[in-house]
Design a protein around this motif. Sequence first.
Motif, short mmCIF file in Angstrom:
data_model
loop_
_atom_site.label_atom_id
_atom_site.label_comp_id
_atom_site.label_asym_id
_atom_site.label_seq_id
_atom_site.Cartn_x
_atom_site.Cartn_y
_atom_site.Cartn_z
N LEU A 21 0.82 -1.22 0.00
CA LEU A 21 0.00 0.00 0.00
C LEU A 21 0.86 1.27 0.00
O LEU A 21 0.55 2.22 -0.71
CB LEU A 21 -0.95 0.00 1.19
CG LEU A 21 -2.23 -0.82 1.00
CD1 LEU A 21 -2.91 -1.08 2.32
CD2 LEU A 21 -3.18 -0.13 0.03
N ILE A 25 0.59 4.20 -2.67
CA ILE A 25 0.33 5.60 -2.28
C ILE A 25 1.37 6.51 -2.93
O ILE A 25 1.02 7.56 -3.50
CB ILE A 25 0.36 5.72 -0.73
CG1 ILE A 25 -0.88 5.04 -0.12
CG2 ILE A 25 0.45 7.19 -0.30
CD1 ILE A 25 -0.78 4.80 1.38
N ARG A 28 0.70 6.85 -6.68
CA ARG A 28 -0.38 7.80 -6.98
C ARG A 28 0.15 9.24 -6.88
O ARG A 28 -0.18 10.09 -7.69
CB ARG A 28 -1.57 7.60 -6.03
CG ARG A 28 -2.28 6.27 -6.17
CD ARG A 28 -2.87 5.99 -7.55
NE ARG A 28 -3.92 6.93 -7.87
CZ ARG A 28 -4.04 7.58 -9.03
NH1 ARG A 28 -3.19 7.38 -10.00
NH2 ARG A 28 -5.02 8.42 -9.23
N GLN A 35 -5.25 11.19 -4.71
CA GLN A 35 -5.82 9.97 -4.14
C GLN A 35 -4.84 9.35 -3.16
O GLN A 35 -3.66 9.20 -3.47
CB GLN A 35 -6.15 8.97 -5.25
CG GLN A 35 -6.80 7.69 -4.72
CD GLN A 35 -7.10 6.69 -5.84
OE1 GLN A 35 -6.65 6.84 -6.96
NE2 GLN A 35 -7.86 5.67 -5.51
N TRP A 36 -5.33 9.00 -1.97
CA TRP A 36 -4.54 8.33 -0.94
C TRP A 36 -3.42 9.20 -0.40
O TRP A 36 -2.45 8.71 0.15
CB TRP A 36 -3.97 7.00 -1.45
CG TRP A 36 -4.99 5.93 -1.67
CD1 TRP A 36 -6.33 6.01 -1.46
CD2 TRP A 36 -4.76 4.59 -2.13
NE1 TRP A 36 -6.95 4.82 -1.76
CE2 TRP A 36 -6.00 3.94 -2.18
CE3 TRP A 36 -3.62 3.91 -2.51
CZ2 TRP A 36 -6.13 2.61 -2.58
CZ3 TRP A 36 -3.74 2.60 -2.92
CH2 TRP A 36 -4.99 1.94 -2.96
N GLN A 37 -3.53 10.53 -0.52
CA GLN A 37 -2.47 11.42 -0.04
C GLN A 37 -2.84 12.11 1.26
O GLN A 37 -2.21 13.07 1.66
CB GLN A 37 -2.13 12.45 -1.13
CG GLN A 37 -1.73 11.86 -2.45
CD GLN A 37 -0.56 10.89 -2.37
OE1 GLN A 37 0.47 11.19 -1.79
NE2 GLN A 37 -0.73 9.69 -2.95
N TYR A 40 -4.78 8.15 4.42
CA TYR A 40 -5.66 7.00 4.22
C TYR A 40 -5.29 6.37 2.89
O TYR A 40 -5.09 7.12 1.93
CB TYR A 40 -7.12 7.45 4.18
CG TYR A 40 -8.06 6.37 3.70
CD1 TYR A 40 -8.73 5.54 4.58
CD2 TYR A 40 -8.26 6.17 2.33
CE1 TYR A 40 -9.57 4.54 4.12
CE2 TYR A 40 -9.09 5.17 1.87
CZ TYR A 40 -9.75 4.36 2.77
OH TYR A 40 -10.57 3.37 2.32
N PRO A 41 -5.22 5.07 2.79
CA PRO A 41 -5.34 4.09 3.86
C PRO A 41 -4.09 4.07 4.74
O PRO A 41 -3.06 4.62 4.38
CB PRO A 41 -5.51 2.77 3.11
CG PRO A 41 -4.85 2.99 1.79
CD PRO A 41 -5.02 4.44 1.48
N ASN A 42 -4.21 3.40 5.89
CA ASN A 42 -3.10 3.29 6.83
C ASN A 42 -3.16 1.91 7.49
O ASN A 42 -4.12 1.16 7.27
CB ASN A 42 -3.18 4.43 7.86
CG ASN A 42 -4.52 4.46 8.56
OD1 ASN A 42 -4.96 3.47 9.13
ND2 ASN A 42 -5.18 5.60 8.51
N ARG A 96 -9.55 -0.17 -1.77
CA ARG A 96 -8.12 -0.28 -1.47
C ARG A 96 -7.43 -1.36 -2.30
O ARG A 96 -6.64 -2.15 -1.78
CB ARG A 96 -7.92 -0.51 0.03
CG ARG A 96 -8.47 0.62 0.87
CD ARG A 96 -8.28 0.43 2.35
NE ARG A 96 -9.27 -0.40 3.03
CZ ARG A 96 -10.55 -0.10 3.21
NH1 ARG A 96 -11.05 1.02 2.72
NH2 ARG A 96 -11.34 -0.92 3.87
#
Length: 173
Positions: A21, A25, A28, A35-37, A40-42, A96
């Motif tokens: 992930l 991240i 992206r 997105q995802w910045q 989240y997710p973590n 995710r």
Amino acid sequence: MTEYHFRKAIISEIPQIWDILQLAILRRKEEGSDQWQDGYPNPEVVQKDIEKGEGFVLTDGETIVGYTAVLINDEPEYANIEGEWLTNGDFVVCHRVAISEKYLGKGCAQKMIGCIEDFATQNNIYSVKADTNFDNIAMMKVFEKLGYTFCGHVYFRGGQRKAYEKVLHKSKI
């Protein structure tokens, strides 16, 4: 020939899942996406997925090559779609979706989505709904290639996302 397997993740796999992930991240971000910045997710999100039985991995032998959360009828934001879903009944949703750097370009995202579709039909659910950031071209191409229909927009944490659905066919037994 690689034989992939799709199964529920276990808590001890969080470090490998988080590595995948984190690189997704970063990817992206490098693509210029927001997105995802936002934190989240973590790892806590992944742990909750797994504890609820909703975290899944795609494996190549013992190697985890991808991660996703798979939920049944559990996405409240989908009720607020700007557009229209193809169906209004039970559905499986995936969130995710992330593939290991080493496995990019090998069709693993498509394979994982196919496994999610199998999971749905095994649970007698014939709709898969998903969303992706408006600028996640790679994921949009996967959805289009696999026959998903663009249904409109949904919003998460203030960001607009493109929403897709695929109606699955009941197998003739």
